[in-house]
Design an enzyme around this catalytic site. Structure first.
Site, PDB file in Angstrom:
ATOM      1  CD  GLU A  51       8.818  11.920 -15.360  1.00 19.02           C
ATOM      2  OE1 GLU A  51       8.035  12.611 -14.716  1.00 19.02           O
ATOM      3  OE2 GLU A  51       9.779  12.395 -15.998  1.00 19.02           O
ATOM      4  CG  HIS A  64      -1.675  -1.244   1.452  1.00 18.74           C
ATOM      5  ND1 HIS A  64      -2.896  -1.532   0.888  1.00 18.74           N
ATOM      6  CD2 HIS A  64      -1.331  -2.347   2.168  1.00 18.74           C
ATOM      7  CE1 HIS A  64      -3.292  -2.745   1.267  1.00 18.74           C
ATOM      8  NE2 HIS A  64      -2.349  -3.262   2.044  1.00 18.74           N
ATOM      9  CB  SER A  80      13.995  21.838 -15.488  1.00 16.10           C
ATOM     10  OG  SER A  80      13.222  23.021 -15.631  1.00 16.10           O
TER      11      SER A  80
END
Ligand code: ARG
Length: 463
Positions: free
Chosen positions: A290, A156, A277
């Protein structure tokens, strides 16, 4: 002349028809297998006397030339080449004249494209398996190098029990080994030659599909010409294998995203495998991980989309089937790229072992070990669970450190308190397949064996 089917038609094809139906832009990557199929077919025609030995030689020479032109980048595709099959046959006929015009005897693009796709898949599945094995090898190396390092295991997404880092890495390895097994299994099932099925019903000519099947290295020929020309189960299966493999890469990607966050801080990515970035100079982003997650959506979509294409099709060939090629090629490409990028990422990343250990050393993570200590003394597990739960509750309420409460408890004592010491809980996960060092060393041996076996299977299939 122009299209393959101009004889029956008065005018030429409309631009809009060509723009919508032509598959050449994507199926040209079948050129090599298409040429292989044509070689086998013309040799088959030669064996039964449908082309003379000279004609066979002329067609084979023309096919060699087509192959050479394609390799050199000098092959010219025409506007009217509907697909790669048309282009190859058109050029062979230009080069070999009447002999070339015999190449398509007893053959249809319907059995031809099915043959090409199966041949292509046989190669592609081996390439994907090779990539999956390479990623497994990286995981195995990293697992070996991780030694007795441990981190919290989660359920979890809550800290549950400490596990060896090696154990965690190997969990991903075993998922990939099921993928590899599925790829081989899928490849075995699709290893059937459709060549000789014709447009849908076979032919009146004395073709020998068993012989062309053997020539092409297929395990066997088709049983039913309608099925052979219209079946794309194998494309759907490949898409499924790749979608599930993609899901496994996505889950690994998700953990890399979490672990490389400052919140977890378990993993530092190598500069070569992370991105920056455009605005925030301090950022280092896990874009590979990702995209492994993101591209799984596309792979699942390709499978679902193609199943939808297939579901309403009557026998036998329908042009809808052409819709399988793009998702198939795309899925293979994306999975191969993903395996390689993730492999590099995992190979070069740095595990922050101190952070992992600190996160795992919460004494409460050993609560079940206390209960199991009581169980060894004869207490029923449910009662033991309640006793330890009570101590954890008291400790959390600020009563005292858990270790002190354990040491002072009449049924537990200092020996039980020692179970809470850092590193002890994970060392005690001794059961087979468990997360501790003893069990993991057995697991590492088994992973080595499994990889060696799968490498052998790959070698045998590639031979
Ligand atoms: N390019 C087609 C495909 O990929 C094969 C052409 C068969 N066309 C036809 N009208 N029978 O399925």
């Amino acid at each position: 002349m122009g299209t393959l089917w101009h004889g029956r038609f008065e005018g030429g094809p409309a631009e809009a028809l060509l723009a919508y139906t032509v598959s050449l832009p994507f199926d040209r990557r079948l050129a090599a297998v298409d040429i292989a199929g044509s070689r086998a077919h013309v040799r088959g025609l030669g064996r039964v006397g449908l082309v003379s030995p000279d004609e066979e030689v002329a067609v084979l020479a023309a096919l060699d030339q087509v192959e050479a032109e394609m390799a050199a980048g000098t092959f010219t595709y025409l506007r009217t080449d509907e697909d790669v099959h048309t282009a190859v046959e058109r050029r062979v006929t230009e080069l070999a004249g009447d002999a070339g015009a015999k190449l398509h005897t007893g053959r249809s693009r319907n059995d031809q494209v099915a043959t090409d796709l199966r041949l292509w898949c046989k190669g592609a599945l081996l390439e994907v398996a090779d990539g999956a094995l390479a990623l497994q090898e990286v995981l195995l190396d990293r697992a070996e190098e991780a030694g007795d390092a441990y981190l919290p295991g989660y359920t979890h997404l809550q800290r549950a029990q400490p596990v060896l880092l090696a154990h965690h890495l190997l969990a991903h390895l075993w998922a990939l080994s099921r993928d590899v097994d599925r790829l081989f299994d899928c490849r075995r099932r699709l290893d059937v030659s459709p060549l000789g099925a014709g447009a849908l019903a076979g032919t009146s000519l004395p073709l020998d599909p068993d012989a062309t099947s053997a020539d092409l290295g297929f395990a066997c020929r088709f049983e039913n010409s309608l099925d052979a020309t219209s079946d794309r189960d194998f494309v759907a299966e490949v898409l499924f294998c790749l979608a599930l493999l993609g899901v496994h890469l996505s889950r690994l990607g998700e953990e890399i995203v979490l672990w490389s966050s400052e919140e977890f801080g378990f993993l530092r990515l190598d500069d070569a495998y992370s991105t920056g970035s455009s605005m925030l100079p301090q950022k280092k982003n896990p874009d590979i991980a990702e995209l492994a997650r993101g591209k799984a959506g596309r792979l699942i979509g390709s499978l679902a989309g193609f199943l939808a294409t297939l579901k309403g099709l009557p026998l036998s060939y329908n042009r809808d089937l052409q819709e399988g090629s793009e998702p198939l090629f795309d899925a293979v490409d994306q999975v191969i790229l993903g395996l390689s990028a993730l492999g590099g990422l995992v190979r070069t990343a740095t595990f922050e072992l101190d952070r992992m250990r600190a996160a795992a050393d919460d004494p409460a993570a050993a609560a079940v070990d206390l209960a199991e200590h009581l169980v060894r003394g004869g207490t029923p597990f449910r009662a033991a669970h309640a006793v330890v739960g009570g101590l954890v509750r008291t400790a959390l309420a600020g009563g005292a450190p858990l270790a002190d409460l354990v040491a002072a408890h009449p049924d537990l004592g200092p020996e039980a308190a020692a179970l809470l010491h850092p590193g002890v809980p994970v060392a005690n996960r001794t059961s087979p397949g468990g997360a501790g060092p003893v069990a993991v060393s057995v697991q590492l041996d088994r992973a080595h064996q499994r990889l060696a076996t799968d490498r052998d299977r790959h070698g045998a299939a590639s031979a």
